[in-house]
Each structure stands twice: as structure tokens, then as C-alpha cells.
Motif scaffolding. Structure first.
Motif, PDB file in Angstrom:
ATOM      1  N   TYR A 164      74.610  -0.582 -60.529  1.00 27.43           N
ATOM      2  CA  TYR A 164      73.888  -0.759 -61.799  1.00 27.43           C
ATOM      3  C   TYR A 164      72.700  -1.698 -61.612  1.00 27.43           C
ATOM      4  O   TYR A 164      71.622  -1.465 -62.169  1.00 27.43           O
ATOM      5  CB  TYR A 164      74.834  -1.322 -62.848  1.00 27.43           C
ATOM      6  N   MET A 165      72.884  -2.741 -60.828  1.00 29.10           N
ATOM      7  CA  MET A 165      71.798  -3.682 -60.552  1.00 29.10           C
ATOM      8  C   MET A 165      70.623  -2.958 -59.897  1.00 29.10           C
ATOM      9  O   MET A 165      69.454  -3.201 -60.237  1.00 29.10           O
ATOM     10  CB  MET A 165      72.298  -4.806 -59.653  1.00 29.10           C
ATOM     11  N   ALA A 166      70.919  -2.032 -58.977  1.00 25.95           N
ATOM     12  CA  ALA A 166      69.866  -1.276 -58.307  1.00 25.95           C
ATOM     13  C   ALA A 166      69.160  -0.328 -59.278  1.00 25.95           C
ATOM     14  O   ALA A 166      67.922  -0.223 -59.273  1.00 25.95           O
ATOM     15  CB  ALA A 166      70.458  -0.491 -57.138  1.00 25.95           C
ATOM     16  N   ARG A 182      65.266  -0.349 -60.632  1.00 24.78           N
ATOM     17  CA  ARG A 182      64.366   0.807 -60.516  1.00 24.78           C
ATOM     18  C   ARG A 182      63.520   0.978 -61.764  1.00 24.78           C
ATOM     19  O   ARG A 182      62.335   1.333 -61.686  1.00 24.78           O
ATOM     20  CB  ARG A 182      65.183   2.074 -60.258  1.00 24.78           C
ATOM     21  N   GLU A 183      64.114   0.727 -62.931  1.00 24.97           N
ATOM     22  CA  GLU A 183      63.387   0.872 -64.184  1.00 24.97           C
ATOM     23  C   GLU A 183      62.196  -0.084 -64.259  1.00 24.97           C
ATOM     24  O   GLU A 183      61.184   0.220 -64.895  1.00 24.97           O
ATOM     25  CB  GLU A 183      64.331   0.607 -65.367  1.00 24.97           C
ATOM     26  N   PHE A 184      62.314  -1.238 -63.598  1.00 17.85           N
ATOM     27  CA  PHE A 184      61.244  -2.239 -63.630  1.00 17.85           C
ATOM     28  C   PHE A 184      60.480  -2.302 -62.306  1.00 17.85           C
ATOM     29  O   PHE A 184      59.730  -3.250 -62.073  1.00 17.85           O
ATOM     30  CB  PHE A 184      61.842  -3.615 -63.949  1.00 17.85           C
ATOM     31  N   MET A 185      60.711  -1.281 -61.444  1.00 16.06           N
ATOM     32  CA  MET A 185      60.012  -1.182 -60.154  1.00 16.06           C
ATOM     33  C   MET A 185      60.213  -2.441 -59.300  1.00 16.06           C
ATOM     34  O   MET A 185      59.296  -2.899 -58.627  1.00 16.06           O
ATOM     35  CB  MET A 185      58.519  -0.936 -60.389  1.00 16.06           C
ATOM     36  N   GLN A 186      61.409  -2.996 -59.321  1.00 16.82           N
ATOM     37  CA  GLN A 186      61.723  -4.168 -58.507  1.00 16.82           C
ATOM     38  C   GLN A 186      62.299  -3.701 -57.164  1.00 16.82           C
ATOM     39  O   GLN A 186      63.504  -3.655 -56.948  1.00 16.82           O
ATOM     40  CB  GLN A 186      62.723  -5.065 -59.241  1.00 16.82           C
ATOM     41  N   MET A 187      61.418  -3.367 -56.242  1.00 14.72           N
ATOM     42  CA  MET A 187      61.834  -2.817 -54.962  1.00 14.72           C
ATOM     43  C   MET A 187      62.697  -3.799 -54.167  1.00 14.72           C
ATOM     44  O   MET A 187      63.619  -3.390 -53.457  1.00 14.72           O
ATOM     45  CB  MET A 187      60.608  -2.434 -54.139  1.00 14.72           C
TER      46      MET A 187
END
Length: 253
Positions: free
Chosen positions: A209-211, A215-220
Motif C-alpha cells: 500500500y505504501m508503494a 505512485r499516486e504522488f510520483m514518489q519514486m
């Protein structure tokens, strides 16, 4: 000398991951690997520290570990018991083995939509999927291990007066133990694979879920951090399995 050899055996498995990590960091510094495609290890590490400081990382990791261990224990015990009974009893083998083989050939991850309808997205659905994935490798290897015990050894044990529990724990179980441990080791990989998929599709907590949330906030960096955590847990699980193999099968090492 023995201590040096022991230390080398502990270090060598980490050489390749460590070299890959160094190459990854160097290529990121040189710009060969763009940050948008794959963040540098230093950035991933910094993201981990930030999430650890807020307590979010600890929460998600602890939840994922709970799901993995609960599913592994439930599925492992069920698979072991069925493998044990079917391997020992001809009647149990005739009654259950065909049905278990039919279920085994159904991809358990394909059941996710049905499991969500049954259990929703709470803990039960994830634990059920993990248990289902773990059960079959443990069952197959336990069943195969017991069936593969040398019949001459069993006859020799009976000739020495062993029967029932004494025959099982002195001859059959030790003979099947190698295969059982292989099943456990394989099931640990299935456990993490199942949990990854389950947590990225139907959950509101955990590493997956953290991943997906990142992804929704583009936090690669957080996405890569999640992947690295899964990889580390997989490596740790394999190391623990190897440790118990060496302890329980010391005559075979």
C-alpha cells in the motif's frame, strides 16, 4: 581458520548485492541512470529515514510482517498435515490427494477478485491468500519426502522393533526432513510474492500500500524503498531457512 571460513560464508552471499548497490549509486551520480527512472540509493535511504521518523515505515512494515507470518503459519501447518497424512495413510491419500492437486493447479492469485468479495479488503483476505500460496509447496514436498523414504530403512526399523510413533520419528520423519525443508524454503518465496500482489491490489496498509500510495504522488524513492524492503525480507527469510537446514541436516552438509 574455522572462524575465518565461517565469516567468509556469511560475507560472500552479500558480495553481489553490495556490488550492485555501489554500481547503482555511481551510475546515478554520473547521470547514466536518470532520477526519474530510478532514484539513487542515497535518495532511497533518505526516504526511508524520513518515513521512519514519522513512524509510517514501522507501521507498514509491522503490518506486512504480521500478514506474512500469520499466512505462512496457517498455510504451512495445513500443508504439512495434509502431506503427512497423505504420505503415511493410503486411505487419506486416495481421499484427499486428487482434490488437493486439482486446487493446486488453480493460480491462487487469480482468486483475488473472489477473495475480495468473500472477505473484503481487511486482514483476512491477505492472510487467506498467503496461506493458500504457502500451503501447496509445503504439502507437495512433505508428501514427496515421506513417499521417498527408503523402504529398506523402514523395514530395518521394524526389524529392530520400531513401530508407530517411534518408527515415524526415528526413520520416516528424518528421511523426509530434507524434502520438507525444501518445501518450506520455496514457500517463503511464494509468501512474499503473494503478499506483494495482495497488498498492491486490495489493502489500505502495508508495504505494498505504501508503494501504491507513493505512485499516486510520483514518489519514486518511496516506491523503490518498498521494493528494496521486500527484497531484504526475502533474503532474510532465505537465510533463516538455510540456517535451519544446516542445523537440522548437519549430517548432510
Amino acid at each position: 581458520m574455522d572462524r575465518i571460513k565461517g565469516s567468509m560464508k556469511q560475507i560472500v552471499p552479500w558480495v553481489v548485492p553490495f556490488l550492485l548497490l555501489i554500481c547503482w549509486q555511481v551510475f546515478s551520480w554520473m547521470g547514466i541512470i536518470p532520477e526519474k527512472i530510478l532514484p539513487a540509493p542515497s535518495d532511497v535511504f533518505q526516504a526511508g529515514l524520513s518515513l521512519l521518523g514519522t513512524g509510517e515505515l514501522y507501521e507498514h512494515v509491522s503490518i506486512s510482517l504480521w500478514r506474512a507470518l500469520a499466512g505462512f503459519l496457517i498455510g504451512g501447518v495445513i500443508g504439512f498435515l495434509f502431506g503427512l497424512f497423505n504420505g503415511i495413510s493410503k486411505y487419506s491419500d486416495l481421499l484427499f490427494d486428487t482434490s488437493i492437486q486439482m486446487l493446486r493447479n488453480i493460480p491462487h492469485l487469480a482468486l483475488i477478485p473472489l477473495v475480495i468479495l468473500w472477505f473484503g479488503i481487511d486482514e483476512t483476505s491477505k492472510i487467506f491468500l498467503v496461506a493458500l500460496g504457502v500451503m501447496f509447496p509445503v504439502y507437495i514436498n512433505t508428501y514427496h519426502g515421506i513417499k521417498s523414504v527408503d523402504k529398506k530403512l523402514i523395514e530395518m526399523g521394524r526389524a529392530y522393533g520400531l513401530k508407530g510413533k517411534s518408527l515415524f520419528f526415528s526413520v520416516i520423519f528424518p528421511g523426509a526432513l530434507s524434502s520438507i525443508l525444501v518445501g518450506i524454503r520455496f514457500s517463503l518465496g511464494v509468501m512474499w510474492l503473494t503478499l506483494i500482489v495482495a497488498e498492491t491490489i486490495s489493502t489500505d496498509s502495508g508495504i505494498g500500500y505504501m508503494a501504491m500510495n507513493a505512485r499516486e504522488f510520483m514518489q519514486m524513492d518511496v516506491i523503490v524503498l518498498s521494493i528494496v524492503i521486500y527484497a531484504l525480507f526475502g533474503k532474510l527469510s532465505d537465510m533463516i531457512a538455510r540456517y535451519f537446514e544446516k542445523k537440522l541436516l548437519h549430517w548432510n552438509t
